[in-house]
Scaffold this motif. Structure first.
Motif, PDB file in Angstrom:
ATOM      1  N   GLY A   1       0.571  -1.188   0.042  1.00  0.00           N
ATOM      2  CA  GLY A   1       0.235   0.374  -0.127  1.00  0.00           C
ATOM      3  C   GLY A   1       0.276   0.932   0.037  1.00  0.00           C
ATOM      4  N   GLU A   2       0.244   2.316   0.623  1.00  0.00           N
ATOM      5  CA  GLU A   2       1.055   3.248   0.425  1.00  0.00           C
ATOM      6  C   GLU A   2       1.882   3.869   1.377  1.00  0.00           C
ATOM      7  OE1 GLU A   2      -0.360   8.077  -1.584  1.00  0.00           O
ATOM      8  OE2 GLU A   2      -1.035   6.495  -2.211  1.00  0.00           O
ATOM      9  N   LEU A   3       2.804   4.495   0.977  1.00  0.00           N
ATOM     10  CA  LEU A   3       4.383   4.575   2.775  1.00  0.00           C
ATOM     11  C   LEU A   3       3.975   5.783   3.475  1.00  0.00           C
ATOM     12  CD1 LEU A   3       6.521   3.514   3.105  1.00  0.00           C
ATOM     13  CD2 LEU A   3       7.903   4.765   1.945  1.00  0.00           C
ATOM     14  N   PRO A   4       3.992   5.634   4.896  1.00  0.00           N
ATOM     15  CA  PRO A   4       2.993   6.264   5.705  1.00  0.00           C
ATOM     16  C   PRO A   4       3.940   7.951   5.378  1.00  0.00           C
ATOM     17  CG  PRO A   4       3.711   4.667   6.616  1.00  0.00           C
ATOM     18  CD  PRO A   4       3.608   4.756   5.143  1.00  0.00           C
ATOM     19  N   PRO A   5       3.697   9.411   5.411  1.00  0.00           N
ATOM     20  CA  PRO A   5       4.107  10.391   4.646  1.00  0.00           C
ATOM     21  C   PRO A   5       5.041  10.806   5.426  1.00  0.00           C
ATOM     22  CG  PRO A   5       1.542  10.958   5.133  1.00  0.00           C
ATOM     23  CD  PRO A   5       1.866   9.094   5.371  1.00  0.00           C
ATOM     24  N   ALA A   6       5.448  10.414   6.459  1.00  0.00           N
ATOM     25  CA  ALA A   6       6.324  10.648   7.600  1.00  0.00           C
ATOM     26  C   ALA A   6       7.479  10.025   7.053  1.00  0.00           C
ATOM     27  CB  ALA A   6       6.251  10.295   9.242  1.00  0.00           C
ATOM     28  N   LEU A   7       7.378   8.628   6.505  1.00  0.00           N
ATOM     29  CA  LEU A   7       8.475   7.964   5.828  1.00  0.00           C
ATOM     30  C   LEU A   7       8.459   8.458   4.226  1.00  0.00           C
ATOM     31  CD1 LEU A   7       8.156   4.406   7.106  1.00  0.00           C
ATOM     32  CD2 LEU A   7       9.485   6.060   8.050  1.00  0.00           C
ATOM     33  N   ALA A   8       7.814   9.232   3.766  1.00  0.00           N
ATOM     34  CA  ALA A   8       7.852   9.075   2.725  1.00  0.00           C
ATOM     35  C   ALA A   8       9.248   9.909   1.850  1.00  0.00           C
ATOM     36  CB  ALA A   8       6.299   9.249   1.775  1.00  0.00           C
ATOM     37  N   THR A   9       8.598  11.317   3.492  1.00  0.00           N
ATOM     38  CA  THR A   9       9.875  12.223   2.495  1.00  0.00           C
ATOM     39  C   THR A   9      12.001  11.140   2.716  1.00  0.00           C
ATOM     40  OG1 THR A   9       9.794  12.856   4.672  1.00  0.00           O
ATOM     41  CG2 THR A   9       9.372  14.440   3.649  1.00  0.00           C
TER      42      THR A   9
END
Ligand SMILES: Nc1ncnc2c1ncn2[C@@H]1O[C@H](COP(=O)(O)OP(=O)(O)OP(=O)(O)O)[C@@H](O)[C@H]1O
Length: 315
Positions: free
Chosen positions: A244-252
């Motif tokens: 699924g989609e990576l949590p925004p905190a890790l995406a950066t």
């Protein structure tokens, strides 16, 4: 004497491409200085618009530096153009060719341009080494894009130049041509030819180049041997697949390719933190592995350096 010497090279375009009025000048090269020694296989890396092609155009004498100078085996590419040009074999990024000739004729004409007569033995060797032997009599118009690129390489090498410059030679070409090309260029490099390569394929640069310069907005941010660059990576890399989609905190922090996520991993605690965050987001994690940083990781680290601040590996 270096094979190529870039000395405080600056290039400012009067108006940046596509700029609306009032036109703003664009500094494509900002005080670029470094030497490439004879026999090196040197990589010039940088994102789109970093200035790689501009630097090569200045080196090839196709574009004039706003200030600074470039020497090839001691000859100034402006003041001593003919001599410097003869020492260089430049494979351009764009497919430019004369549609009226067949492959052999095109290579003979190029030989004539350098005043070389009876060059057929070398032309045959080039055709053979680049997998073009059965296309010698084909008209340039009839060739596929990949075949035209092979002819461009042959044209650049027709006068056996000691310095070979390849501007993204493998952009959009198939695996077979890449392998043929690299085998041939590596052989020429072993025989003593200096090679300067720009590419967006960092795996190729890592495998082929002994030293690398990384350019961003016209400035050299890092310049070191490939092994030094790899050693300087600040971390290992945690790699896993998610559904699924990576949590925004890790995406950066992450490098994401489809379902594959790669994150810089400085230690066990950080790895635990990443995996916990992914599980908390309700994602299933598969194929977890920790690997050594590769050139792409180092490149991203260098490119993330604050503007104006030179990277730790800088000259
Ligand atoms: N003739 C030109 N006139 C105005 N601006 C130009 C010209 N040629 C290049 N530029 C600008 O100079 C900068 C450097 O471009 P250059 O083509 O050298 O980059 P590059 O590193 O080769 O990029 P790419 O990886 O996309 O090939 C870019 O901002 C580009 O838009």
């Amino acid at each position: 004497m270096p094979a190529i010497s870039f000395q405080s090279v600056c290039k400012t375009y009067a108006a940046s491409r596509g700029a609306k009025s009032p036109a703003t000048p664009l500094k494509a090269l900002d005080d670029v200085s470094f030497d490439i020694e004879e026999g090196e296989f040197f990589g010039l890396l940088g994102p789109n618009g970093a200035g790689k092609t501009t630097l090569i155009s200045v080196l090839a004498g196709l574009s004039r530096a706003t200030s600074g100078r470039v020497l090839v085996h001691g000859s100034d590419v402006q003041a001593d153009y003919a001599k410097a040009r003869r020492l260089l074999g430049v494979v351009p990024q764009e497919l430019v060719f004369d549609p009226f000739f067949n492959v052999r004729e095109a290579l003979r004409i190029q030989s004539g341009y350098f005043g070389i007569k009876n060059n057929d033995a070398w032309i045959d060797e080039l055709l053979e080494s680049l997998g073009l032997a059965d296309k010698a009599n084909a008209n340039m118009r009839q060739l596929s894009g990949g075949m035209k690129r092979r002819v461009l390489v042959a044209q650049a090498l027709v006068h056996k130049p000691p310095v070979i410059v390849l501007d993204e030679p493998t952009a959009g070409v198939d695996v077979e041509l890449r392998q043929t090309l690299w085998q041939f260029v590596a052989k020429l490099n072993k025989q003593g030819h200096t090679v300067l390569l720009t590419t967006h394929y960092l795996e190729e640069a890592e495998a082929l180049c002994s030293r690398i310069a990384m350019l961003r907005t016209g400035q050299v941010l890092a310049l070191a041997s490939t092994s030094e660059l790899l050693r300087s990576a600040s971390s290992n890399v945690l790699r896993f697949k998610i559904d699924g989609e990576l949590p925004p905190a890790l995406a950066t922090e992450a490098r994401v390719t489809g379902r594959i996520v790669q994150l810089p991993a400085h230690g066990a605690l950080e790895i635990e933190r990443y995996l916990a965050a992914v599980r908390e987001a309700g994602l299933k994690v598969e194929d977890v592995e920790i690997r050594k940083a590769d050139l792409e990781d180092v490149f991203l680290e260098v490119m993330a350096t604050e503007k104006g601040k030179k990277w730790q590996m800088a000259i």
